[in-house]
Design a protein around this motif. Structure first.
Motif, mmCIF file in Angstrom:
data_model
loop_
_atom_site.group_PDB
_atom_site.id
_atom_site.type_symbol
_atom_site.label_atom_id
_atom_site.label_comp_id
_atom_site.label_asym_id
_atom_site.label_seq_id
_atom_site.Cartn_x
_atom_site.Cartn_y
_atom_site.Cartn_z
ATOM 1 N N GLY A 19 -5.636 -0.607 2.223
ATOM 2 C CA GLY A 19 -5.283 0.601 2.975
ATOM 3 C C GLY A 19 -6.514 1.459 3.220
ATOM 4 O O GLY A 19 -7.540 1.316 2.542
ATOM 5 N N CYS A 47 -8.250 7.017 -2.839
ATOM 6 C CA CYS A 47 -8.356 5.791 -3.639
ATOM 7 C C CYS A 47 -9.823 5.424 -3.854
ATOM 8 O O CYS A 47 -10.212 5.021 -4.961
ATOM 9 C CB CYS A 47 -7.611 4.645 -2.956
ATOM 10 N N CYS A 81 -0.967 3.289 -8.086
ATOM 11 C CA CYS A 81 -0.683 2.192 -7.155
ATOM 12 C C CYS A 81 -0.921 0.876 -7.895
ATOM 13 O O CYS A 81 -1.980 0.675 -8.499
ATOM 14 C CB CYS A 81 -1.598 2.286 -5.931
ATOM 15 N N ILE A 88 0.470 8.749 -1.789
ATOM 16 C CA ILE A 88 -0.748 9.363 -2.326
ATOM 17 C C ILE A 88 -1.162 10.555 -1.470
ATOM 18 O O ILE A 88 -1.479 11.627 -1.995
ATOM 19 C CB ILE A 88 -1.863 8.304 -2.425
ATOM 20 N N CYS A 140 -6.633 -4.423 -4.408
ATOM 21 C CA CYS A 140 -7.255 -3.475 -3.463
ATOM 22 C C CYS A 140 -8.518 -2.866 -4.060
ATOM 23 O O CYS A 140 -8.472 -2.256 -5.139
ATOM 24 C CB CYS A 140 -6.249 -2.376 -3.120
ATOM 25 N N CYS A 144 0.847 -1.205 0.000
ATOM 26 C CA CYS A 144 0.000 0.000 0.000
ATOM 27 C C CYS A 144 0.882 1.254 0.000
ATOM 28 O O CYS A 144 1.724 1.427 0.877
ATOM 29 C CB CYS A 144 -0.898 -0.020 1.235
ATOM 30 N N ILE A 145 0.676 2.111 -0.975
ATOM 31 C CA ILE A 145 1.502 3.331 -1.080
ATOM 32 C C ILE A 145 0.705 4.569 -0.635
ATOM 33 O O ILE A 145 0.882 5.662 -1.160
ATOM 34 C CB ILE A 145 2.039 3.519 -2.507
ATOM 35 N N SER A 146 -0.162 4.355 0.352
ATOM 36 C CA SER A 146 -1.061 5.445 0.738
ATOM 37 C C SER A 146 -0.304 6.711 1.155
ATOM 38 O O SER A 146 -0.773 7.826 0.915
ATOM 39 C CB SER A 146 -1.992 4.996 1.861
HETATM 40 S S1 SF4 Z 1 -5.139 1.560 -3.930
HETATM 41 FE FE1 SF4 Z 1 -5.229 0.418 -2.011
HETATM 42 S S2 SF4 Z 1 -3.159 -0.395 -1.754
HETATM 43 FE FE2 SF4 Z 1 -3.021 1.272 -3.228
HETATM 44 S S3 SF4 Z 1 -2.568 3.099 -2.016
HETATM 45 FE FE3 SF4 Z 1 -4.795 2.999 -2.247
HETATM 46 S S4 SF4 Z 1 -5.470 1.935 -0.382
HETATM 47 FE FE4 SF4 Z 1 -3.263 1.525 -0.575
#
Ligand code: SF4
Length: 364
Positions: A342, A352, A328, A318, A335, A313-315
């Motif tokens: 996340g 997201c 992502c 973001i 996800c 998860c790259i929250s």
């Molecule tokens: S899409 Fe999902 S895994 Fe990717 S940053 Fe958003 S919450 Fe995290």
């Protein structure tokens, strides 16, 4: 419908969009700080209607997204291991902890209740003297007055079995952290109107002056946002950097003095850890020593091992505006709202989730 229909007026929205096109001469990156603004921008298709020079960057303004993993684990622990009725706003229930979410804890028998106000939790405490009642008090400056009021209310009534698990985060230090981050290149900000309804606009002047960035406070309707973007672009194109208030129908310079007084009675400012971002100095509220008995962290022995975030998860990237949700690798694949990796995929203010539900940029 006064104050809503006018601010959803398509003709006015188009006019401001045209004004932006007529004004802009070079690329600008503008961060909308609040997830509510992100949702409105994506849901109303505004991102696709802006000229290509305007790059809207989504900010860290989703309180559910930044609530520390460790605190969710503590809430789960309280609900399952202690004699606790855990009360929370609905958004928190599906946010993944390190092992389970509050929703999963509820399925295992935890007494976890969704409320709309912390004052309801005080009432539950009154009605259940044999139980401890804990309200999971997350949020920006917007929810702090009601959470503070619940503590003041419990104190006044002599209720001893009520406490809050507080994770309050503050917007101006987060903006400063974003500006200080070498990777982020933001030219101007849209500040969140609801936060300024409580705190006013005065906190933003030192930031705007120090970093020479325009900061425009906006509402959340399409007209609010395009007008706010226009105000930022006009400043940037004219080499200005000041605080302006697009949301003047609600926001006053001094904010809501009663609400600020209530916050100051119960909370004090301290460092705060933001999930996905890290610790930001002086960016949160903690319960004052005087009201320590209403602070769940002090009241209960909750030592929970800190575990790392899900590496997929790259929250954090973001929320700092460095990546967009569709960048992502897990977005819409591993996800999604039914299986969130996340918090930004769960929360009603998460970037997201906004892209998943409303954007046609990505096939999901
Ligand atoms: S899409 Fe999902 S895994 Fe990717 S940053 Fe958003 S919450 Fe995290």
């Amino acid at each position: 419908m006064k104050y809503i229909s006018e601010f959803r007026n398509p003709e006015l929205t188009k006019k401001y969009l045209q004004d932006i096109k007529d004004t802009v001469t070079q690329p600008w990156s503008i961060m909308e700080v609040c997830g509510g603004q992100t949702h409105s921008l994506v849901k109303n298709g505004i991102l696709d209607l802006l000229p290509k020079e305007i790059n809207m960057i989504h900010g860290p303004g989703c309180p559910v997204c930044v609530t520390p993993l460790n605190l969710i684990d503590k809430a789960v622990h309280l609900a399952l291991e202690k004699n606790v009725i855990l009360c929370s706003f609905g958004d928190m229930l599906r946010v993944p902890g390190s092992k389970k979410s509050l929703l999963e804890a509820r399925a295992e028998g935890g007494d976890i209740r969704i409320l709309y106000s912390p004052l309801e939790a005080v009432k539950i405490a009154e009605e259940n003297p044999e139980k401890e009642v804990v309200f999971f008090a997350v949020g920006f400056e917007t929810t702090a007055p009601a959470n503070a009021l619940s503590v003041a209310h419990a104190h006044k009534k002599g209720i001893k079995n009520y406490s809050i698990l507080a994770s309050h985060v503050l917007v101006p230090p987060a903006i400063q952290a974003v500006i200080d981050d070498e990777e982020s290149k933001i030219d101007g900000f849209l500040a969140a109107g609801h936060v300024c309804t409580i705190m006013g606009t005065s906190e933003y002047h030192p930031l705007s002056e120090k970093y020479k960035v325009p900061i425009v406070v906006t509402g959340f309707e399409p007209v609010d946002l395009v007008q706010g973007i226009l105000m930022v672009v006009q400043q940037l194109e004219n080499s200005k950097a000041k605080v302006e208030n697009q949301y003047a129908r609600i926001v006053k310079e001094e904010g809501n003095l009663e609400a600020k007084k209530m916050i100051a009675e119960i909370f004090e400012v301290d460092h705060q850890f933001w999930r996905g971002i890290g610790e930001i100095p002086d960016s949160g509220y903690v319960v004052k020593e005087k009201y320590a008995q209403y602070d769940a962290v002090r009241k209960f022995d909750i030592s929970i091992e800190k575990v790392p975030e899900n590496p997929d998860c790259i929250s954090g990237l973001i929320m700092k505006g460095i990546k967009k949700p569709y960048e992502c690798e897990q977005f819409g694949i591993k996800c999604n709202p039914s299986n969130p990796l996340g918090a930004p995929m769960v929360s009603s203010e998460g970037a997201c989730a906004a892209y998943y539900h409303f954007s046609d940029k990505v096939e999901v």
